[in-house]
Write a protein that holds these residues in place. Structure first.
Motif, short mmCIF file in Angstrom:
data_model
loop_
_atom_site.label_atom_id
_atom_site.label_comp_id
_atom_site.label_asym_id
_atom_site.label_seq_id
_atom_site.Cartn_x
_atom_site.Cartn_y
_atom_site.Cartn_z
N ASN B 31 0.86 -1.34 -0.11
CA ASN B 31 -0.20 -0.14 0.07
C ASN B 31 0.80 1.21 -0.02
O ASN B 31 0.64 2.15 -0.69
N ASP B 33 3.78 1.61 -1.30
CA ASP B 33 4.57 1.78 -2.41
C ASP B 33 3.56 1.98 -3.48
O ASP B 33 3.91 3.17 -4.20
N LEU B 34 2.35 1.77 -3.36
CA LEU B 34 1.11 2.43 -4.42
C LEU B 34 1.02 3.95 -3.93
O LEU B 34 0.76 4.68 -4.96
N ASN B 37 4.10 5.79 -5.49
CA ASN B 37 3.92 5.77 -6.94
C ASN B 37 2.79 6.82 -7.31
O ASN B 37 3.10 7.65 -8.28
N GLU B 40 4.57 10.30 -6.63
CA GLU B 40 5.49 10.53 -7.46
C GLU B 40 4.88 11.16 -9.09
O GLU B 40 5.41 11.94 -9.60
N SER B 41 3.82 10.12 -9.49
CA SER B 41 3.24 10.60 -10.65
C SER B 41 2.41 12.00 -10.49
O SER B 41 2.57 12.97 -11.55
N HIS B 43 3.58 14.47 -8.61
CA HIS B 43 4.83 15.36 -8.43
C HIS B 43 5.26 15.61 -9.84
O HIS B 43 5.51 16.87 -10.06
N THR B 44 5.14 14.76 -10.87
CA THR B 44 5.62 14.78 -12.06
C THR B 44 4.58 15.59 -12.75
O THR B 44 4.88 16.50 -13.62
N TYR B 45 3.38 15.50 -12.57
CA TYR B 45 2.34 16.31 -13.21
C TYR B 45 2.63 17.70 -13.11
O TYR B 45 2.34 18.78 -13.64
N ALA B 47 4.99 19.09 -11.89
CA ALA B 47 6.39 19.67 -12.37
C ALA B 47 6.05 20.32 -13.69
O ALA B 47 6.64 21.22 -14.27
N SER B 48 5.32 19.49 -14.61
CA SER B 48 5.01 19.61 -15.87
C SER B 48 3.75 20.87 -15.83
O SER B 48 4.08 21.69 -16.91
#
Lengths: 155, 381
Positions: B31, B33-34, B37, B40-41, B43-45, B47-48
């Motif tokens: 859980n 780990d999910l 994930n 992180e996903s 955070h990437t969005y 940053a974009s």
């Protein structure tokens, strides 16, 4: 007498704390179904999708060289923008770029883009029709227009 | 009796502890780990979003510069306080595509799900300065992104926007030479780079040609008379056909062609690069490319973007310049900013004068101060 009452209740608290700790461990172990293979795969799909999104967001197009030819005017743009630019040119450059980015990835990956409600498939030519998948999205700018890129990973 | 009374409190306290324990212990590694994930996903969005807003603002400011300089050209009048006028005439509402605040807001809303929300606030540009072929704008952009599924709220403030300048007309060139030259970046810091120095040479000046580095198949090499061979073992080749030979080993060369030996390369050289040889030194040359492309390089001995709007040739720490050919022989060229002061320019070996090789541009002059600034004064003659 009052002091005695206090000691009794203190003993009760300590005893109940011990019971509570033991009970919580039992409850949590009963609730925990363990790690299942589906969950592991789903997590790995998500990791791969996020890694790819990060890569195309943070790396310049020049990092694609020498595998992919990049003109001087496009060298400093992000790979995400480069992908859409090449897709708009309607050549096979976008597909080659996607293939180059994904060459070392473990799971099958689809890349979609959109500037409105409709998603367009950028890579591969036809969708994989995944049973299980996870995705990650990023925004990018091409010719004064904002696009979303969706990376879908699955099997 | 008191002990009995205290016991219910003990039960309540223990129950609370039970609940506290059961929550973290129920979270298994998978859980967690999910969740990582998802974070992180997300955070990437985020940053974009950051990157997209900065890029859009940057493109909007570059579009504004294009229009601003075009107006200067149309009015044929230089400006006294260009920075202030540039800021006061700027609005995110006056551009095309997603470079307006309203359109961008609409676009982003169409790209997010119903479970997400994004609010953007574009502040005014407070100040602007130039740094080479780049503007630095002090602009306050704030946004707040909410993901209701992941229960994430993310706010960010962007204080400064870097604007790579591309495509706007250079007003100074128009005022001084009547020529329309659009800003474009050359991609290198100066018009020539020293490649290295030789221990000995056949004694020559002003050689210009294209580098040919360790060719694998000499029979496929054409136009040898325009090429300068770079090799560790040049004696293994037939040398007499080449324009010049640069040996990376010490042995003296027995050839009629011009040569250097014991050459110590201080930077890599590639086949096809333009090379100037002078005495015992070699240079990679971009002079002709700058002249032909009319692209700009940075120099502290040239005016910057805002000084050009003032029709000023004063030097700036963030100055830029290009070289141009002027068909009027009496003004034939040096630095564009010295287009009417030809007597100040110096000839450049391998460009203005070529004794061996082709492509002499005898009209070409460069400003001596710029040549000193770039450490290229040894090419002046």
């Amino acid at each position: 007498m009052g002091l005695k009452g206090f000691y009794f209740s203190f003993d009760a608290i300590i005893a109940l704390l011990v019971m509570a700790t033991a009970g919580s461990l039992v409850v949590s172990s009963l609730n925990d179904p363990g790690v299942e293979s589906d969950q592991i795969r789903f997590s790995q799909y998500g990791s791969q999708a996020t890694d790819i999104s990060n890569y195309i967001l943070r790396r310049d197009a020049k990092s694609l060289e020498p595998e992919i030819e990049v003109s001087a005017s496009h060298r400093d743009i992000m790979i995400s923008s480069f992908l859409i630019l090449k897709e708009k040119e309607n050549t096979d450059k976008a597909e080659k770029t996607a293939r180059s980015i994904l060459s070392d990835e473990k799971y099958s990956t689809e890349i979609y883009y959109r500037s409105n409600q409709t998603f367009n498939l950028l890579y591969p030519e036809s969708p994989y029709n995944f049973n299980d998948s996870s995705s990650s999205k990023t925004l990018t700018v091409v010719d004064d227009k904002v696009y979303e890129i969706l990376v879908v990973v699955g099997e | 009796m008191k002990g009995v009374a205290y016991t219910p409190f003990a039960l309540i306290a223990a129950s609370l502890l039970l609940m506290l324990f059961s929550v973290p212990l129920g979270a298994n590694p998978q859980n967690i780990d999910l969740q990582i994930n998802s974070l992180e996903s997300s955070h990437t969005y985020q940053a974009s979003i950051n990157s997209a807003l900065t890029l859009i603002s940057s493109k909007s400011l570059n579009a504004h510069l294009k229009g601003f300089n075009q107006e200067i050209i149309n009015s044929n009048n230089s400006l006294n306080n260009p920075e202030q006028k540039f800021i006061s005439s700027y609005s995110l509402k006056s551009n095309k595509g997603d470079t307006t605040a309203e359109n961008l807001q609409k676009r982003l809303k169409s790209l997010i799900n119903e479970t997400e929300e994004i609010k953007i606030n574009f502040g005014e540009v407070k100040s602007v300065s130039s740094e080479g072929l780049k503007l630095n704008a002090d602009q306050n952009i704030r946004y707040r992104y909410t993901d209701y599924i992941l229960n994430l709220k993310y706010g960010r403030k962007i204080d400064e926007v870097d604007v790579p300048v591309e495509g706007a007309i250079d007003p100074l060139n128009y005022f001084r030479a009547g020529e329309i030259i659009n800003y474009s970046i050359c991609g290198y810091n100066k018009p020539a780079y020293k490649l290295g120095k030789a221990r000995q040479s056949s004694g020559f000046e002003n050689v210009y040609g294209k580098a040919l580095v360790e060719p694998e198949n000499m029979s496929q090499v054409n136009n040898k008379g325009e090429k300068i061979l770079f090799s560790r073992e040049p004696n293994s080749y037939e040398l007499s056909d080449f324009l010049a030979v640069v040996s990376l080993s010490d042995s003296t060369l027995n050839t009629d062609t011009e040569w250097m030996a014991g050459f110590n390369l201080s930077r890599p050289v590639k086949t096809g690069q333009s090379v100037i040889l002078k005495n015992d030194e070699a240079y990679i040359s971009h002079f002709r490319e700058i002249i032909d492309r009319k692209c700009f390089v940075e120099s502290e001995e040239a005016p910057d973007i805002f000084q050009r709007m003032k029709n000023s040739t004063s030097k700036s720490s963030y100055g830029i310049l290009t070289y141009k050919y002027d068909s009027n022989a009496s003004l034939a060229n040096g630095d564009y900013n010295l287009v009417d002061q030809r007597e100040l320019g110096v000839k450049v070996s391998g460009v203005s004068s070529v004794e061996h090789g082709q492509g002499e541009r005898s009209w070409f002059r460069a400003d001596e101060d710029n040549m000193d600034y770039w450490n290229l004064s040894s090419l002046s003659n």
